[in-house]
Design a protein around this motif. Structure first.
Motif, mmCIF file in Angstrom:
data_model
loop_
_atom_site.group_PDB
_atom_site.id
_atom_site.type_symbol
_atom_site.label_atom_id
_atom_site.label_comp_id
_atom_site.label_asym_id
_atom_site.label_seq_id
_atom_site.Cartn_x
_atom_site.Cartn_y
_atom_site.Cartn_z
ATOM 1 N N THR A 120 0.629 -1.235 -0.077
ATOM 2 C CA THR A 120 -0.142 0.061 0.140
ATOM 3 C C THR A 120 0.967 0.779 -0.356
ATOM 4 O OG1 THR A 120 -2.247 -1.216 1.554
ATOM 5 C CG2 THR A 120 -1.614 1.344 1.143
ATOM 6 N N HIS A 121 1.990 1.529 1.007
ATOM 7 C CA HIS A 121 3.192 2.333 1.044
ATOM 8 C C HIS A 121 3.222 2.557 -0.374
ATOM 9 C CE1 HIS A 121 5.163 5.411 2.426
ATOM 10 N NE2 HIS A 121 6.319 4.553 1.813
ATOM 11 N N ILE A 122 3.932 1.679 -0.909
ATOM 12 C CA ILE A 122 4.298 1.485 -2.282
ATOM 13 C C ILE A 122 3.817 2.324 -3.034
ATOM 14 C CG2 ILE A 122 5.640 1.075 -4.510
ATOM 15 C CD1 ILE A 122 7.653 -1.068 -1.693
ATOM 16 N N ARG A 123 3.022 1.218 -3.524
ATOM 17 C CA ARG A 123 1.274 1.760 -4.394
ATOM 18 C C ARG A 123 0.763 3.128 -4.180
ATOM 19 N NH1 ARG A 123 -2.950 0.144 -2.379
ATOM 20 N NH2 ARG A 123 -2.445 -2.033 -2.986
ATOM 21 N N ARG A 124 0.874 3.438 -3.042
ATOM 22 C CA ARG A 124 0.482 5.286 -2.679
ATOM 23 C C ARG A 124 1.563 6.324 -3.523
ATOM 24 N NH1 ARG A 124 -4.440 4.073 1.500
ATOM 25 N NH2 ARG A 124 -3.588 3.961 3.572
ATOM 26 N N ARG A 125 2.819 5.901 -3.043
ATOM 27 C CA ARG A 125 3.845 6.671 -2.616
ATOM 28 C C ARG A 125 4.423 6.836 -4.280
ATOM 29 N NH1 ARG A 125 5.657 9.506 1.234
ATOM 30 N NH2 ARG A 125 6.454 11.192 0.062
ATOM 31 N N PRO B 112 16.438 7.189 -0.854
ATOM 32 C CA PRO B 112 16.060 6.260 0.091
ATOM 33 C C PRO B 112 15.409 5.980 1.336
ATOM 34 C CG PRO B 112 18.682 6.400 -0.482
ATOM 35 C CD PRO B 112 18.127 7.618 -0.707
ATOM 36 N N ASP B 113 15.129 7.429 1.221
ATOM 37 C CA ASP B 113 14.035 7.679 2.592
ATOM 38 C C ASP B 113 12.922 8.093 2.940
ATOM 39 O OD1 ASP B 113 15.166 10.666 0.890
ATOM 40 O OD2 ASP B 113 13.099 11.016 2.066
ATOM 41 N N LEU B 114 13.283 7.850 1.192
ATOM 42 C CA LEU B 114 11.051 7.860 1.319
ATOM 43 C C LEU B 114 10.414 6.153 1.000
ATOM 44 C CD1 LEU B 114 11.195 9.795 -2.548
ATOM 45 C CD2 LEU B 114 10.913 10.213 0.236
ATOM 46 N N LEU B 115 11.784 5.630 0.867
ATOM 47 C CA LEU B 115 11.359 4.174 1.397
ATOM 48 C C LEU B 115 11.809 3.409 3.264
ATOM 49 C CD1 LEU B 115 12.963 2.579 -1.961
ATOM 50 C CD2 LEU B 115 10.437 2.122 -1.107
ATOM 51 N N ASP B 116 12.402 4.404 3.595
ATOM 52 C CA ASP B 116 12.267 4.082 4.921
ATOM 53 C C ASP B 116 11.197 3.342 5.481
ATOM 54 O OD1 ASP B 116 14.520 4.587 5.209
ATOM 55 O OD2 ASP B 116 14.511 6.917 5.992
ATOM 56 N N PRO B 117 10.143 4.396 5.908
ATOM 57 C CA PRO B 117 8.622 2.824 6.097
ATOM 58 C C PRO B 117 8.596 2.178 6.078
ATOM 59 C CG PRO B 117 8.228 5.443 5.091
ATOM 60 C CD PRO B 117 9.826 5.319 4.629
ATOM 61 N N VAL B 118 9.290 1.744 4.549
ATOM 62 C CA VAL B 118 9.177 0.284 3.492
ATOM 63 C C VAL B 118 10.359 -0.470 4.406
ATOM 64 C CG1 VAL B 118 9.332 -1.270 2.507
ATOM 65 C CG2 VAL B 118 8.069 0.739 1.941
ATOM 66 N N ARG B 119 11.458 0.059 5.050
ATOM 67 C CA ARG B 119 12.251 -0.604 5.246
ATOM 68 C C ARG B 119 11.755 -1.251 7.204
ATOM 69 N NH1 ARG B 119 15.865 0.702 2.027
ATOM 70 N NH2 ARG B 119 15.363 3.095 2.014
ATOM 71 N N THR B 120 11.354 0.401 7.973
ATOM 72 C CA THR B 120 11.359 0.112 9.181
ATOM 73 C C THR B 120 9.902 -0.979 9.926
ATOM 74 O OG1 THR B 120 11.329 2.189 9.560
ATOM 75 C CG2 THR B 120 9.807 1.043 11.149
ATOM 76 N N ILE B 138 10.661 -4.579 -7.599
ATOM 77 C CA ILE B 138 10.235 -5.101 -8.635
ATOM 78 C C ILE B 138 8.907 -4.713 -8.292
ATOM 79 C CG2 ILE B 138 9.887 -7.172 -9.904
ATOM 80 C CD1 ILE B 138 12.575 -5.889 -10.055
ATOM 81 N N GLY B 139 7.808 -4.814 -9.470
ATOM 82 C CA GLY B 139 6.539 -4.668 -9.412
ATOM 83 C C GLY B 139 6.438 -3.308 -10.318
ATOM 84 N N ARG B 140 4.992 -4.255 -10.377
ATOM 85 C CA ARG B 140 4.362 -2.968 -12.134
ATOM 86 C C ARG B 140 3.801 -1.350 -12.231
ATOM 87 N NH1 ARG B 140 1.400 -6.456 -15.676
ATOM 88 N NH2 ARG B 140 2.852 -7.821 -16.137
ATOM 89 N N CYS B 141 4.321 -0.799 -12.895
ATOM 90 C CA CYS B 141 4.712 0.515 -13.035
ATOM 91 C C CYS B 141 3.308 1.133 -13.474
ATOM 92 C CB CYS B 141 4.971 1.049 -14.158
ATOM 93 S SG CYS B 141 4.916 1.076 -15.113
ATOM 94 N N PRO B 142 2.453 2.240 -12.335
ATOM 95 C CA PRO B 142 1.346 2.573 -12.718
ATOM 96 C C PRO B 142 1.023 2.934 -14.319
ATOM 97 C CG PRO B 142 2.931 4.417 -11.987
ATOM 98 C CD PRO B 142 3.481 3.095 -12.216
#
Lengths: 151, 151
Positions: A120-125, B112-120, B138-142
DNA sequence: ACATAACTGCGACTCGGTTGCAAATCGGGC
DNA sequence: GCCCGATTTGCAACCGAGTCGCAGTTATGT
């Protein structure tokens, strides 16, 4: 509108299910295919094509071709953990996701819903829809963090 | 206590910095090494060893050996986007993380800081310390979500 | 300018996987 | 029960990505 994909993912519960499903689609049940299915139904962890070829004393080419066929017909799938060969697992084992530690070169499985907050986080951001069923999430496991070596 | 690692990561700002840093460490500045550095400083996006060999008309072996050396000495690093070859980028470009879409086979960078919530989240729930600098997320782009094809 | 450690080119090799093709085999119809 | 044709197999060759051994070349400190 009905020449749709025949990807009617059949997470067959048993070998017999798989056999029937394959036969309906015009595929044959060669002895090799049979033995591969038996082996795959006998284990729970994902195996590489090499593993399977070695365990069953099969030619690698045939193993790859069969795995590809079974994957195309929705019986199994494969996952990549870091480097190293693809690992094959029956769909009936569930659509689990994987986290792989390059330190100790081991993976753990994760129920997808436990990663939904991440998704969800990655989708939203970023608008990306991520998944760790085909490419594992990569990170150092609890006992390998701090250890500077490895990978 | 001072035979420590010489991994004094030197994210050199310029070719001259890199040259000096390498010379201090007893490495030579061959013409190949020079040309590789020039090319790498001239681009911002990560390049494969093949790209570099083709652009500079170099023998692949030498490219790999130089990239490995430069990586060992902290001048550059490489990243894996899904399948496909490793892509090399100067450390001075920053420790960015990557998200790769197997649909359109393109990657985007992420601070990297934009992915810190994920890391946490992942650290707290699973104890793993994840990073997407070496293996991309890895994931599908918009524009590829919804599209059933690809990868 | 010379010694020598670092580096290069070549070829062979590894690993993971795919492909072409002739031979074998499965399995539905008779 | 056997025949025909499509499916599958085994073999060998190939592929992409990368590594390695080794003999010959080159950069650099003195």
């Amino acid at each position: 509108m009905t020449d749709a994909p025949q990807v009617t993912t059949l997470a067959c519960e048993s070998i017999d299910d798989a056999i029937d499903a394959l036969r309906v689609r015009g595929l044959r049940l060669s002895s090799i295919r049979m033995r591969l299915l038996e082996e795959l139904f006998a284990v729970t962890r994902p195996l590489s094509a090499e593993d399977l070829a070695a365990r069953l004393d099969l030619v690698l080419t045939s193993v790859y071709r069969n795995l590809e066929t079974l994957e195309r017909h929705g019986v199994l799938r494969h996952v990549h953990l870091g480097h190293g060969p693809g690992l094959y697992v029956l769909l009936v084992r569930g659509e689990l996701e994987y986290i792989y530690c390059p330190g100790c070169r081991t993976a753990r499985t994760v129920r997808p819903d436990l990663l939904d907050p991440v998704r969800t986080h990655i989708r939203r951001r970023f608008g990306y829809e991520v998944s760790f069923t085909h490419f594992a999430l990569i990170g150092r496991c609890p006992s390998c963090v701090g250890d500077p070596a490895a990978e």
